[in-house]
Design a protein around this motif. Sequence first.
Motif, PDB file in Angstrom:
ATOM      1  N   ASN A 205     -27.695  27.278  44.102  1.00  0.00           N
ATOM      2  CA  ASN A 205     -28.500  26.590  43.091  1.00  0.00           C
ATOM      3  C   ASN A 205     -28.260  27.136  41.694  1.00  0.00           C
ATOM      4  O   ASN A 205     -28.271  26.385  40.716  1.00  0.00           O
ATOM      5  N   LEU A 206     -28.039  28.435  41.586  1.00  0.00           N
ATOM      6  CA  LEU A 206     -27.754  29.038  40.282  1.00  0.00           C
ATOM      7  C   LEU A 206     -26.503  28.428  39.657  1.00  0.00           C
ATOM      8  O   LEU A 206     -26.458  28.161  38.455  1.00  0.00           O
ATOM      9  N   PHE A 207     -25.494  28.167  40.491  1.00  0.00           N
ATOM     10  CA  PHE A 207     -24.227  27.633  39.990  1.00  0.00           C
ATOM     11  C   PHE A 207     -24.159  26.103  40.032  1.00  0.00           C
ATOM     12  O   PHE A 207     -23.141  25.525  39.665  1.00  0.00           O
ATOM     13  N   HIS A 208     -25.237  25.460  40.491  1.00  0.00           N
ATOM     14  CA  HIS A 208     -25.242  24.004  40.569  1.00  0.00           C
ATOM     15  C   HIS A 208     -26.408  23.369  39.811  1.00  0.00           C
ATOM     16  O   HIS A 208     -26.890  22.304  40.169  1.00  0.00           O
ATOM     17  N   THR A 209     -26.868  24.049  38.773  1.00  0.00           N
ATOM     18  CA  THR A 209     -27.832  23.457  37.851  1.00  0.00           C
ATOM     19  C   THR A 209     -27.142  23.319  36.495  1.00  0.00           C
ATOM     20  O   THR A 209     -26.225  24.088  36.173  1.00  0.00           O
ATOM     21  N   TYR A 210     -27.585  22.375  35.723  1.00  0.00           N
ATOM     22  CA  TYR A 210     -26.947  22.123  34.425  1.00  0.00           C
ATOM     23  C   TYR A 210     -27.312  23.161  33.367  1.00  0.00           C
ATOM     24  O   TYR A 210     -26.652  23.241  32.335  1.00  0.00           O
TER      25      TYR A 210
END
Length: 117
Positions: free
Chosen positions: A59-64
């Motif tokens: 999630n850290l690397f897949h949020t804008y």
Amino acid sequence: MKTAIILRIEGIMALVLSVYFYFFILQFSWIVFVIFLLAPDLSMIGYLKNNKVGSVWYNLFHTYSIPMLIIICSVLMNSHILLMISLIWVAHIGMDRMFGYGLKYPTKFQDTHLNRI
């Protein structure tokens, strides 16, 4: 409209806009784009530890939020490298959303905020 459809449309728009700016406005390298497009998926390595750690890293690397912050910094610092990285990152997230891959819940990798994959 269902939320999942709206989020997929959002993903398509993010992908299209980041690709447009990357290739047509800034004329960055397509080779670099292809090489790094899937780099954010390396965050899945957290799942080797457990589902909770994996979901946090994914999630850290897949949020804008982070790539958008980097875009702002790259413009202020006039850094083409940071701008390339952040546009590729946004394109990756948009591509994932377009295909229905959402942020992960800590239960299982298949449980996302968009649907179960």
